[in-house]
Motif scaffolding. Structure first.
Motif, mmCIF file in Angstrom:
data_model
loop_
_atom_site.group_PDB
_atom_site.id
_atom_site.type_symbol
_atom_site.label_atom_id
_atom_site.label_comp_id
_atom_site.label_asym_id
_atom_site.label_seq_id
_atom_site.Cartn_x
_atom_site.Cartn_y
_atom_site.Cartn_z
ATOM 1 N N ASP A 116 2.408 -3.244 -6.915
ATOM 2 C CA ASP A 116 1.224 -3.965 -7.379
ATOM 3 C C ASP A 116 1.366 -4.535 -8.789
ATOM 4 O O ASP A 116 0.374 -4.913 -9.410
ATOM 5 N N LEU A 117 2.574 -4.604 -9.299
ATOM 6 C CA LEU A 117 2.778 -5.034 -10.681
ATOM 7 C C LEU A 117 2.251 -6.446 -10.941
ATOM 8 O O LEU A 117 1.651 -6.708 -11.987
ATOM 9 N N ALA A 118 2.446 -7.349 -10.001
ATOM 10 C CA ALA A 118 1.965 -8.732 -10.192
ATOM 11 C C ALA A 118 0.438 -8.761 -10.289
ATOM 12 O O ALA A 118 -0.123 -9.499 -11.111
ATOM 13 N N LEU A 119 -0.234 -7.963 -9.467
ATOM 14 C CA LEU A 119 -1.701 -7.914 -9.536
ATOM 15 C C LEU A 119 -2.178 -7.304 -10.846
ATOM 16 O O LEU A 119 -3.171 -7.747 -11.420
ATOM 17 N N PHE B 16 6.384 18.815 -4.936
ATOM 18 C CA PHE B 16 5.186 17.990 -4.894
ATOM 19 C C PHE B 16 5.137 17.051 -6.089
ATOM 20 O O PHE B 16 4.837 15.856 -5.946
ATOM 21 N N ILE B 17 5.429 17.559 -7.271
ATOM 22 C CA ILE B 17 5.401 16.724 -8.481
ATOM 23 C C ILE B 17 6.427 15.607 -8.377
ATOM 24 O O ILE B 17 6.131 14.447 -8.695
ATOM 25 N N VAL B 18 7.638 15.936 -7.924
ATOM 26 C CA VAL B 18 8.688 14.917 -7.811
ATOM 27 C C VAL B 18 8.286 13.833 -6.812
ATOM 28 O O VAL B 18 8.374 12.632 -7.104
ATOM 29 N N VAL B 19 7.809 14.217 -5.642
ATOM 30 C CA VAL B 19 7.420 13.245 -4.625
ATOM 31 C C VAL B 19 6.214 12.423 -5.093
ATOM 32 O O VAL B 19 6.158 11.201 -4.888
ATOM 33 N N PHE B 20 5.261 13.064 -5.756
ATOM 34 C CA PHE B 20 4.081 12.358 -6.244
ATOM 35 C C PHE B 20 4.466 11.309 -7.282
ATOM 36 O O PHE B 20 3.976 10.171 -7.238
ATOM 37 N N VAL B 21 5.332 11.658 -8.214
ATOM 38 C CA VAL B 21 5.755 10.707 -9.251
ATOM 39 C C VAL B 21 6.515 9.542 -8.621
ATOM 40 O O VAL B 21 6.296 8.381 -8.984
ATOM 41 N N ILE B 22 7.385 9.832 -7.670
ATOM 42 C CA ILE B 22 8.122 8.756 -6.990
ATOM 43 C C ILE B 22 7.152 7.825 -6.260
ATOM 44 O O ILE B 22 7.283 6.596 -6.323
ATOM 45 N N ALA B 23 6.162 8.400 -5.580
ATOM 46 C CA ALA B 23 5.180 7.575 -4.869
ATOM 47 C C ALA B 23 4.367 6.726 -5.834
ATOM 48 O O ALA B 23 4.097 5.546 -5.564
ATOM 49 N N MET B 24 3.976 7.294 -6.964
ATOM 50 C CA MET B 24 3.201 6.526 -7.940
ATOM 51 C C MET B 24 4.021 5.383 -8.524
ATOM 52 O O MET B 24 3.501 4.284 -8.738
ATOM 53 N N ILE B 25 5.295 5.623 -8.803
ATOM 54 C CA ILE B 25 6.160 4.551 -9.313
ATOM 55 C C ILE B 25 6.307 3.446 -8.273
ATOM 56 O O ILE B 25 6.224 2.255 -8.604
ATOM 57 N N TYR B 26 6.493 3.819 -7.011
ATOM 58 C CA TYR B 26 6.637 2.832 -5.943
ATOM 59 C C TYR B 26 5.377 1.976 -5.813
ATOM 60 O O TYR B 26 5.448 0.747 -5.735
#
Length: 64
Positions: free
Chosen positions: A28-31, A13-23
């Motif tokens: 949204d980096l430009a925003l 869960f932690i690995v998938v959550f961190v990957i999703a947050m990075i994605y």
């Protein structure tokens, strides 16, 4: 305390959550750059305030 299945689930869960947050953050980096300019100053002020609270707590601590 925890079963091996619970530990595997927590780890995955932690690995998938961190990957999703990075994605999502990359998407949204430009925003973020457009709408949150100068937000580092707020972070610095907040951390300075917390540090000041710890200093006051340390200085007013009863020596006995």
């Amino acid at each position: 305390m925890f079963t091996s299945g619970q530990l595997y689930f927590a780890g995955s869960f932690i690995v998938v959550f961190v990957i999703a947050m990075i994605y999502v953050y990359r998407k949204d980096l430009a925003l973020h750059k457009k709408y949150y300019k100068g937000s580092y100053w707020i972070l610095i002020a907040f951390l300075s305030f917390i540090a000041a609270l710890f200093v006051v707590k340390f200085l007013t601590k009863d020596p006995s």
